[in-house]
Design a protein around this motif. Structure first.
Motif, mmCIF file in Angstrom:
data_model
loop_
_atom_site.group_PDB
_atom_site.id
_atom_site.type_symbol
_atom_site.label_atom_id
_atom_site.label_comp_id
_atom_site.label_asym_id
_atom_site.label_seq_id
_atom_site.Cartn_x
_atom_site.Cartn_y
_atom_site.Cartn_z
ATOM 1 N N ALA A 1 3.870 7.078 4.150
ATOM 2 C CA ALA A 1 2.991 8.146 3.647
ATOM 3 C C ALA A 1 3.513 8.587 2.284
ATOM 4 C CB ALA A 1 3.003 9.324 4.616
ATOM 5 N N ALA A 2 2.642 9.225 1.497
ATOM 6 C CA ALA A 2 3.046 9.648 0.149
ATOM 7 C C ALA A 2 4.247 10.606 0.203
ATOM 8 C CB ALA A 2 1.870 10.318 -0.559
ATOM 9 N N GLY A 3 4.197 11.576 1.117
ATOM 10 C CA GLY A 3 5.309 12.531 1.226
ATOM 11 C C GLY A 3 6.591 11.844 1.663
ATOM 12 N N GLU A 4 6.432 10.863 2.550
ATOM 13 C CA GLU A 4 7.590 10.092 3.022
ATOM 14 C C GLU A 4 8.225 9.339 1.846
ATOM 15 O OE1 GLU A 4 6.078 7.486 5.987
ATOM 16 O OE2 GLU A 4 8.047 6.686 6.546
ATOM 17 N N ALA A 5 7.366 8.806 0.960
ATOM 18 C CA ALA A 5 7.876 8.092 -0.218
ATOM 19 C C ALA A 5 8.661 9.051 -1.105
ATOM 20 C CB ALA A 5 6.718 7.460 -0.991
ATOM 21 N N PHE A 6 8.132 10.264 -1.314
ATOM 22 C CA PHE A 6 8.867 11.273 -2.092
ATOM 23 C C PHE A 6 10.229 11.526 -1.440
ATOM 24 C CE2 PHE A 6 4.982 12.590 -4.346
ATOM 25 C CZ PHE A 6 5.507 12.981 -5.560
ATOM 26 N N ASP A 7 10.228 11.702 -0.112
ATOM 27 C CA ASP A 7 11.476 12.030 0.584
ATOM 28 C C ASP A 7 12.473 10.882 0.516
ATOM 29 O OD1 ASP A 7 10.405 14.497 1.196
ATOM 30 O OD2 ASP A 7 9.628 13.865 3.136
ATOM 31 N N VAL B 1 1.979 17.270 -0.048
ATOM 32 C CA VAL B 1 2.078 16.659 -1.379
ATOM 33 C C VAL B 1 1.059 17.282 -2.342
ATOM 34 C CG1 VAL B 1 2.025 14.459 -2.656
ATOM 35 C CG2 VAL B 1 2.974 14.533 -0.352
ATOM 36 N N ALA B 2 -0.003 17.886 -1.797
ATOM 37 C CA ALA B 2 -1.002 18.546 -2.647
ATOM 38 C C ALA B 2 -0.433 19.804 -3.303
ATOM 39 C CB ALA B 2 -2.254 18.872 -1.849
#
Ligand code: KG4
Ligand code: ZN
Length: 332
Positions: free
Chosen positions: A161-167, A272-273
Motif C-alpha cells: 500500500a502507499a502508506g506501507e511504502a512510505f513506512d 496518506v491523504a
C-alpha cells in the motif's frame, strides 16, 4: 441524532461524537506511535493492550468534549473490519457493552468505507456518485461510490500500500516510525528530480497500483550509495524523489479512473491523504481540469472515530444494526 464512534483497528484508540452524520462535536485520538517506534512498526499484542488501557478514558474524553453524557446518545458505531484482530476486539467489546447497557443501537463499520465518509464531515460534502481514492497504511484502493455502502472496486495495489511504502522507505532511511510524516518533513527541503526513481505500472491494468518496485529502487540506491544517509541534502533529495514518485502514481490513476467512469467528482482520503505534496498536486490538477475535489482536513484523513460515526449514522438510518453476536474480521 448523536452517534458515538469507536475506532481501534490499528494503533490509534479513537472515539468521537457526531451529530446527524455531519457535524463533529468531538474527536479524540490517542496515538500509540511512541510505543511502537522502538520496533519500527506496530506490534499487534502491544497495540491491543494499549487499546484496553485507553478505551474508556478516550470515550469519556469524547463525551466530555462534546459536553454530553452517555444517556444523550442515540446510537453507537464501531470499526468491525479490516484490522488487527486483537485491536478490533477491544473496541467491539466496549461498543457492545455500551449498546447493551444503554439500550441503544450499534452499527458495525468497515474501516475503508468509513475513511470515505470523512468527506461528509466537511462544509461541502460530495454528491453521489463519485470516485474515491483510499490511501492508507494497509490499502490503496480506487472505488466508484454510488452510495454510503455501494462501492465498486476499480483498482488496488498489487503489492505494498502507499502508506506501507512510505513506512518501509522511512525505515530504510533510518527515519523511524511512523514513516509518512517523517518522509514528508525531509522532502520539504529536497529536489524531487535529483534521483530518477521509477513509477511502476502493471501491463494491461492501468488502474492497478504497484509500490514495491519503487521501494526496491530506493533500497538499491542506498546499497550502492550508503553515503546518501550521511549527507543531509542527499537524504532530503531521496525523500523528495520517493514522495514525488508516489504522488505521480496516485494522481495519474485517480485522473484516469475519473475519465474511465465519466465522473468529475473525486474524494481522496486515508492517512496518506494528509500528505501536503499529494494534496497540492491534486488541488492544482483539479482546478485546471475543472474537477470537483473533496479532500477532508488532515485530522480526518488519518485514523479517527468521527468517520466511523459518520458511516454508522447512515447504517443505522438504513436499519443495519449489529447484534451482540456480531464479530470482528481481520480482512475487508
Ligand atoms: O489511514 P491511516 O491513518 O491508518 C490505516 O488505516 O492504515 O494511514 C496510516 C498511513 C501510514 O502508513 C502513514 O505513514 C501514512 O498513512 N501517512 C502519511 C502521512 N501521514 C500519515 N503518508 C505520507 N505523508 C503523510 N503526511
Ligand atoms: Zn485507516
Amino acid at each position: 441524532m448523536l452517534i458515538l464512534g469507536i475506532e481501534t483497528s490499528c494503533d490509534e484508540t479513537a472515539a468521537a461524537v457526531v451529530a446527524d452524520g455531519r457535524t463533529v462535536l468531538s474527536s479524540v485520538v490517542a496515538t500509540q506511535f511512541e510505543l511502537h517506534a522502538q520496533y519500527g512498526g506496530v506490534v499487534p499484542e502491544i497495540a491491543a493492550r494499549r487499546h484496553l488501557e485507553n478505551i474508556l478514558p478516550v470515550i469519556q474524553g469524547a463525551l466530555d468534549q462534546a459536553k454530553i453524557t452517555l444517556s444523550d446518545l442515540d446510537g453507537l458505531a464501531v470499526t468491525q473490519r479490516p484490522g488487527l484482530i486483537g485491536a478490533l476486539i477491544i473496541g467491539m467489546a466496549a461498543a457492545k457493552a455500551l449498546s447493551y447497557t444503554l439500550g441503544k443501537p450499534l452499527a458495525g463499520v468497515h474501516h475503508l468505507q468509513a475513511h470515505i465518509m470523512a468527506a461528509f464531515l466537511t462544509d461541502s460534502p460530495p454528491e453521489f456518485p463519485f470516485v474515491a481514492l483510499v490511501v492508507s497504511g494497509g490499502h490503496t484502493n480506487l472505488y466508484r461510490v454510488a452510495g454510503a455502502t455501494e462501492m465498486t472496486l476499480l483498482g488496488r495495489s498489487r503489492d505494498d500500500a502507499a502508506g506501507e511504502a512510505f513506512d518501509k522507505v522511512a525505515k530504510l532511511m533510518d527515519l523511524g516510525y511512523p514513516g509518512g510524516v517523517r518522509i514528508e518533513a525531509l522532502a520539504q527541503d529536497g529536489n524531487p528530480a535529483a534521483y530518477n526513481l521509477p513509477r511502476p505500472r502493471v501491463h494491461g491494468e492501468p488502474l492497478t497500483f504497484s509500490f514495491s518496485g519503487l521501494k526496491t529502487a530506493v533500497a538499491q540506491r542506498l546499497k550502492q550509495h550508503p553515503e546518501i544517509l550521511a549527507d543531509a541534502a542527499a537524504r532530503c533529495d531521496l525523500a523528495a524523489g520517493f514522495q514525488a514518485a508516489v504522488v505521480d502514481s496516485l494522481t495519474s490513476r485517480a485522473w484516469l479512473s475519473l475519465t474511465q467512469e465519466g465522473c468529475s467528482r473525486l474524494v481522496v482520503c486515508g492517512g496518506v491523504a494528509a500528505n501536503n505534496r499529494l494534496r497540492r498536486a491534486l488541488q492544482e490538477h483539479a482546478l485546471s481540469a475543472g474537477l470537483e475535489l473533496f479532500l477532508p482536513p488532515p485530522a480526518l484523513c488519518t485514523d479517527n472515530a468521527a468517520m466511523v460515526a459518520a458511516l454508522g449514522y447512515r447504517l443505522l438510518m438504513a436499519g443495519q444494526r449489529l447484534d451482540l453476536t456480531g464479530d470482528v474480521f481481520s480482512r475487508g
